[in-house]
Design a protein around this motif. Sequence first.
Motif, short mmCIF file in Angstrom:
data_model
loop_
_atom_site.label_atom_id
_atom_site.label_comp_id
_atom_site.label_asym_id
_atom_site.label_seq_id
_atom_site.Cartn_x
_atom_site.Cartn_y
_atom_site.Cartn_z
N LEU A 130 1.41 52.02 -26.26
CA LEU A 130 1.44 52.66 -25.24
C LEU A 130 0.61 51.58 -24.32
N GLY A 131 1.14 50.48 -23.39
CA GLY A 131 0.65 49.61 -22.54
C GLY A 131 1.19 49.57 -21.22
N GLU A 132 0.19 48.59 -20.32
CA GLU A 132 0.65 48.47 -18.78
C GLU A 132 0.27 47.33 -18.23
N GLY A 133 1.45 46.88 -18.33
CA GLY A 133 2.25 45.22 -17.34
C GLY A 133 1.54 45.20 -16.12
N PRO A 134 2.39 43.85 -15.22
CA PRO A 134 1.91 43.63 -13.62
C PRO A 134 2.80 44.90 -13.07
N GLU A 135 3.75 45.34 -14.04
CA GLU A 135 5.06 45.87 -12.82
C GLU A 135 5.49 47.60 -13.76
N GLY A 136 3.35 47.96 -14.24
CA GLY A 136 3.41 49.39 -14.89
C GLY A 136 3.99 49.66 -15.71
N PRO A 137 3.83 50.67 -16.86
CA PRO A 137 3.69 51.27 -17.98
C PRO A 137 4.69 50.45 -18.90
N VAL A 138 4.68 49.90 -19.78
CA VAL A 138 5.96 49.24 -20.80
C VAL A 138 4.91 49.32 -22.50
N ALA A 139 5.78 49.61 -23.28
CA ALA A 139 6.18 49.85 -24.83
C ALA A 139 5.39 48.40 -25.02
N ILE A 140 4.71 47.98 -26.27
CA ILE A 140 3.94 47.19 -26.88
C ILE A 140 4.34 47.04 -28.42
N LYS A 141 5.93 46.30 -29.16
CA LYS A 141 5.83 46.13 -30.27
C LYS A 141 4.54 45.43 -30.71
#
Length: 410
Positions: free
Chosen positions: A25-36
Amino acid sequence: MTRKIGSRYTANQILGRGSAGTVWLGEGPEGPVAIKLLREDLASDQELVGRFVQERTALLGLEHRNVVSVRDLVVDGNDLALVMDLVRGTDLRTRLDRERRMAPEAAVAIVADVADALAAAHAAGVVHRDVKPENVLLDMQGPLGPGGAHPALLTDFGVAKLIDSPRRTRATKIIGTPDYLAPEIVEGLPPRAAVDIYALATVLYELLAGFTPFGGGHPGAVLRRHVTETVVPLPGIPEELWQLLVQCLAKAPASRLRASELGARLREQLPSLAGMPPLDVDEPDAEPQEAHEEETEAAAPRERVRRGAVPLVPGAKPDSNRDTHTSMRVPGPDELAGGARGTARVPRAAGAPRPGSARHRATTRRRRITLGAAAVVLLAVVGVGTWAATSGDDSGGAPTDTKNSTPSSP
């Protein structure tokens, strides 16, 4: 525990682990993301990194309501990561493990969503190659569909293709998960769009039955069944739905429906499936049990054992709660021809004894005793009748035919 992924993303919490990497579970410039985040040994493979970058355009350009979109690909030092949309929900395997099987209406609605996702991918020239319940996510925040089904999204596009590099898998190797592999892959042919249809039909069968049509036992035996055995009907399945399954599980790729056709045909059947309960069937056994195990079955119910899988990457630990890829040698013609029974394991109606079990043998013995007793009685009746027919004249003379006799002359 947090870590930076490239310059734009932060991984905050592990959501799951697989043979090819870890999902965060991650965070990017546009909000929460899933990072594989792919395994470090994969990230150190320059050939794989090159393939990863080459696939960037295809993966980033695949957008559909039933596809978990890839937002970014990160190559940074030892980090090789796919940044994807975050789906608030669970995967189909988790639901299947909890419920064992699903009502036909909900199962068909979910598979129709996945068929739509595959139709978009195939139109863009992308073959998934690893369709299975683990790669289907259910959006718990989305609107409920037929049968109370949550919207289904297909994920992990391109991962199998990325890892299937010539150096890692020669022409005599297989990439995929055994239960869902199309026969043509087992025979060493290149994967086309039809392999995804076969895998998706296998998923639908599993949602309805609680087990896959050709699974169980050693992976090599599973691969052989895909090529040599035919699927048998599930007790209680509607005929039209069964014929659709049979067509999509055809051995010949050209006989299967296209993804768009499959999605449309499934949705046509939804009204007739409304309110239908889950099928009441028991899983057939893949391998015969030892005699002493059979004798103790009634006293101690057998625990349902999950099918194992061989990790895709040599030395990788299998997923803690997920089936993984397998990389195996393609069986030769003699191996594929040997030992086949002609049809797949036959599902049993619920409550029916398992062939070879103590209860099955006891039932068989009772049936034989009953038939034997009936035979003795029949022989006795025939014997009495014969004795009566041959002992009608107590004097020992020849019997007199009064019906056809004529009076003697004086």
